[in-house]
Design a protein around this motif. Sequence first.
Motif, PDB file in Angstrom:
ATOM      1  N   SER A 123      -2.358 -13.635  47.220  1.00 21.30           N
ATOM      2  CA  SER A 123      -2.981 -13.922  45.930  1.00 21.30           C
ATOM      3  C   SER A 123      -3.361 -12.657  45.169  1.00 21.30           C
ATOM      4  CB  SER A 123      -4.239 -14.776  46.132  1.00 21.30           C
ATOM      5  OG  SER A 123      -5.168 -14.096  46.963  1.00 21.30           O
ATOM      6  N   GLU A 124      -3.249 -11.481  45.822  1.00 23.53           N
ATOM      7  CA  GLU A 124      -3.650 -10.239  45.177  1.00 23.53           C
ATOM      8  C   GLU A 124      -2.649  -9.855  44.101  1.00 23.53           C
ATOM      9  OE1 GLU A 124      -4.276  -5.521  46.293  1.00 23.53           O
ATOM     10  OE2 GLU A 124      -4.359  -7.052  47.861  1.00 23.53           O
ATOM     11  N   PRO A 125      -3.066  -9.655  42.836  1.00 22.52           N
ATOM     12  CA  PRO A 125      -2.129  -9.323  41.765  1.00 22.52           C
ATOM     13  C   PRO A 125      -1.576  -7.914  41.941  1.00 22.52           C
ATOM     14  CG  PRO A 125      -4.384  -9.133  40.985  1.00 22.52           C
ATOM     15  CD  PRO A 125      -4.455  -9.718  42.369  1.00 22.52           C
ATOM     16  N   GLU A 126      -0.360  -7.722  41.481  1.00 28.64           N
ATOM     17  CA  GLU A 126       0.256  -6.407  41.557  1.00 28.64           C
ATOM     18  C   GLU A 126      -0.438  -5.462  40.593  1.00 28.64           C
ATOM     19  OE1 GLU A 126       4.566  -4.262  40.672  1.00 28.64           O
ATOM     20  OE2 GLU A 126       4.300  -6.431  40.449  1.00 28.64           O
ATOM     21  N   LYS A 127      -0.748  -4.263  41.059  1.00 29.02           N
ATOM     22  CA  LYS A 127      -1.406  -3.287  40.211  1.00 29.02           C
ATOM     23  C   LYS A 127      -0.363  -2.542  39.380  1.00 29.02           C
ATOM     24  CE  LYS A 127      -5.341  -2.537  43.284  1.00 29.02           C
ATOM     25  NZ  LYS A 127      -6.106  -1.550  44.073  1.00 29.02           N
ATOM     26  N   ILE A 128      -0.601  -2.473  38.092  1.00 27.28           N
ATOM     27  CA  ILE A 128       0.321  -1.806  37.189  1.00 27.28           C
ATOM     28  C   ILE A 128      -0.347  -0.554  36.670  1.00 27.28           C
ATOM     29  CG2 ILE A 128       1.661  -2.019  35.060  1.00 27.28           C
ATOM     30  CD1 ILE A 128       1.704  -4.996  35.461  1.00 27.28           C
ATOM     31  N   SER A 129       0.281   0.592  36.883  1.00 25.81           N
ATOM     32  CA  SER A 129      -0.313   1.855  36.476  1.00 25.81           C
ATOM     33  C   SER A 129      -0.287   2.010  34.971  1.00 25.81           C
ATOM     34  CB  SER A 129       0.455   3.020  37.111  1.00 25.81           C
ATOM     35  OG  SER A 129       1.751   3.094  36.572  1.00 25.81           O
ATOM     36  N   GLU A 130      -1.174   2.888  34.480  1.00 27.96           N
ATOM     37  CA  GLU A 130      -1.224   3.170  33.048  1.00 27.96           C
ATOM     38  C   GLU A 130       0.112   3.745  32.582  1.00 27.96           C
ATOM     39  OE1 GLU A 130      -3.635   6.017  29.885  1.00 27.96           O
ATOM     40  OE2 GLU A 130      -3.840   6.311  32.034  1.00 27.96           O
ATOM     41  N   GLU A 131       0.708   4.609  33.421  1.00 27.78           N
ATOM     42  CA  GLU A 131       1.974   5.221  33.031  1.00 27.78           C
ATOM     43  C   GLU A 131       3.063   4.176  32.875  1.00 27.78           C
ATOM     44  OE1 GLU A 131       5.181   8.415  34.785  1.00 27.78           O
ATOM     45  OE2 GLU A 131       3.055   8.695  35.229  1.00 27.78           O
ATOM     46  N   HIS A 132       3.045   3.151  33.754  1.00 26.15           N
ATOM     47  CA  HIS A 132       4.037   2.087  33.661  1.00 26.15           C
ATOM     48  C   HIS A 132       3.870   1.333  32.342  1.00 26.15           C
ATOM     49  CE1 HIS A 132       6.687  -1.193  34.844  1.00 26.15           C
ATOM     50  NE2 HIS A 132       5.768  -2.023  34.415  1.00 26.15           N
ATOM     51  N   VAL A 133       2.637   1.043  31.976  1.00 26.18           N
ATOM     52  CA  VAL A 133       2.368   0.338  30.722  1.00 26.18           C
ATOM     53  C   VAL A 133       2.845   1.165  29.538  1.00 26.18           C
ATOM     54  CG1 VAL A 133       0.565  -0.544  29.206  1.00 26.18           C
ATOM     55  CG2 VAL A 133       0.416  -0.947  31.668  1.00 26.18           C
ATOM     56  N   LEU A 134       2.522   2.469  29.552  1.00 26.00           N
ATOM     57  CA  LEU A 134       2.911   3.341  28.450  1.00 26.00           C
ATOM     58  C   LEU A 134       4.428   3.465  28.344  1.00 26.00           C
ATOM     59  CD1 LEU A 134       0.238   6.129  28.901  1.00 26.00           C
ATOM     60  CD2 LEU A 134       0.442   4.600  26.952  1.00 26.00           C
ATOM     61  N   THR A 135       5.093   3.553  29.500  1.00 23.11           N
ATOM     62  CA  THR A 135       6.539   3.642  29.491  1.00 23.11           C
ATOM     63  C   THR A 135       7.144   2.370  28.919  1.00 23.11           C
ATOM     64  OG1 THR A 135       6.484   5.077  31.435  1.00 23.11           O
ATOM     65  CG2 THR A 135       8.590   4.041  30.905  1.00 23.11           C
ATOM     66  N   THR A 136       6.584   1.224  29.285  1.00 25.06           N
ATOM     67  CA  THR A 136       7.050  -0.045  28.747  1.00 25.06           C
ATOM     68  C   THR A 136       6.866  -0.083  27.241  1.00 25.06           C
ATOM     69  OG1 THR A 136       6.480  -1.170  30.812  1.00 25.06           O
ATOM     70  CG2 THR A 136       6.784  -2.552  28.866  1.00 25.06           C
ATOM     71  N   ASP A 137       5.715   0.403  26.774  1.00 21.20           N
ATOM     72  CA  ASP A 137       5.471   0.458  25.334  1.00 21.20           C
ATOM     73  C   ASP A 137       6.506   1.324  24.631  1.00 21.20           C
ATOM     74  OD1 ASP A 137       3.303  -1.166  25.663  1.00 21.20           O
ATOM     75  OD2 ASP A 137       1.817   0.435  25.596  1.00 21.20           O
ATOM     76  N   PHE A 138       6.851   2.445  25.244  1.00 20.61           N
ATOM     77  CA  PHE A 138       7.833   3.347  24.648  1.00 20.61           C
ATOM     78  C   PHE A 138       9.188   2.657  24.535  1.00 20.61           C
ATOM     79  CE2 PHE A 138      11.075   6.656  24.800  1.00 20.61           C
ATOM     80  CZ  PHE A 138      10.620   7.545  23.838  1.00 20.61           C
ATOM     81  N   ARG A 139       9.563   1.936  25.582  1.00 25.75           N
ATOM     82  CA  ARG A 139      10.855   1.258  25.582  1.00 25.75           C
ATOM     83  C   ARG A 139      10.941   0.172  24.522  1.00 25.75           C
ATOM     84  NH1 ARG A 139      13.972   2.320  30.049  1.00 25.75           N
ATOM     85  NH2 ARG A 139      12.952   3.467  31.731  1.00 25.75           N
ATOM     86  N   THR A 140       9.816  -0.419  24.160  1.00 26.21           N
ATOM     87  CA  THR A 140       9.826  -1.519  23.191  1.00 26.21           C
ATOM     88  C   THR A 140       9.519  -1.063  21.774  1.00 26.21           C
ATOM     89  OG1 THR A 140       7.495  -2.008  23.726  1.00 26.21           O
ATOM     90  CG2 THR A 140       9.188  -3.234  24.937  1.00 26.21           C
ATOM     91  N   LEU A 141       9.507   0.249  21.542  1.00 30.26           N
ATOM     92  CA  LEU A 141       9.317   0.747  20.180  1.00 30.26           C
ATOM     93  C   LEU A 141      10.399   0.172  19.272  1.00 30.26           C
ATOM     94  CD1 LEU A 141       8.526   4.547  20.704  1.00 30.26           C
ATOM     95  CD2 LEU A 141       6.962   2.795  19.859  1.00 30.26           C
ATOM     96  N   SER A 142      10.004  -0.221  18.080  1.00 29.00           N
ATOM     97  CA  SER A 142      10.966  -0.770  17.126  1.00 29.00           C
ATOM     98  C   SER A 142      11.462   0.344  16.208  1.00 29.00           C
ATOM     99  CB  SER A 142      10.308  -1.877  16.290  1.00 29.00           C
ATOM    100  OG  SER A 142      11.205  -2.371  15.321  1.00 29.00           O
ATOM    101  N   LEU A 143      12.734   0.668  16.323  1.00 28.25           N
ATOM    102  CA  LEU A 143      13.354   1.708  15.496  1.00 28.25           C
ATOM    103  C   LEU A 143      14.563   1.088  14.794  1.00 28.25           C
ATOM    104  CD1 LEU A 143      13.124   4.606  18.087  1.00 28.25           C
ATOM    105  CD2 LEU A 143      11.708   4.313  16.065  1.00 28.25           C
TER     106      LEU A 143
END
Length: 281
Positions: A123-143
């Motif tokens: 039941s323990e949720p997977e921990k997502i690092s700040e860097e992973h979140v930021l990298t995901t944000d970078f990948r979804t940038l709208s250009l």
Amino acid sequence: MESSLLFVSIVSSRIFKFSVGEAVDGTSTEVAVHEEAIAQLSEPLRILTKSGPSARAGKATWKDVSKDTFERFVQYAYTGDYSIPKTEKRRFVPRAEELPKLESEEPQATAAPESEPNPPAESEPEKISEEHVLTTDFRTLSLPLLAPRDNYEGTCEPSVDFEKDHSYSNVFLSHASLYVLGHVQLIENLKALALYKLHKTLCTFELDSENIGDITDLARYAYSGEDKNAEEGTGGLRGLVCQYMAIHARELHKDVKFMNLLVGGGQIVQDFIKLQLQRVN
């Protein structure tokens, strides 16, 4: 019908010559193009080719534009797209002991004996690092692109396959140099296309201790010359590069050349600090 008329107007226009590359290639190269192919891209280029001294002479000199960049620019002028250079195999691979130690290379904790497993609760949720979140944000940038492109398969579309033993500097700089040319000559469609391709390539790129120099080369180019795109602040080319640097600051700060780039001060440091503060907030 419009595209057919444009093609006819291009091929029936006079030949205009550009002398390019002297300041960056060490030698000047003359390239002949149809005047209308260049003139239709922006108002500054229409003025260059159709009025004033350059128009009367039928030639212009662009010392700061390399031959390779200009050839891709001409391809874009005729087709609306440009081919991407192939990555180059690295000539030198440092020995492991010479490489800067990245966060991911730190010694791992000794694993627990197999007889005493300690798996996380289901039941323990997977921990997502700040860097992973930021990298995901970078990948979804709208250009978004501002115009249709021919997208020649195999030459114009950024590859989705990362080649670990290859240098990406020439690829990064091909996009960045066309962005800067588009910025100087007010070609918004070219700027959008170059930024789109650079972002897609950076999303594929896997940063490690052997290829940090590729990002340093890109950052140095984006921030060299205050007249390149300074008024855009953290927008455009500099914004994209600086966001990537902020996400990977932990790895980049261990590279001597990158830190020397920051030591020089200037706009790159201001933009870098701004984005780092945004991460904290």
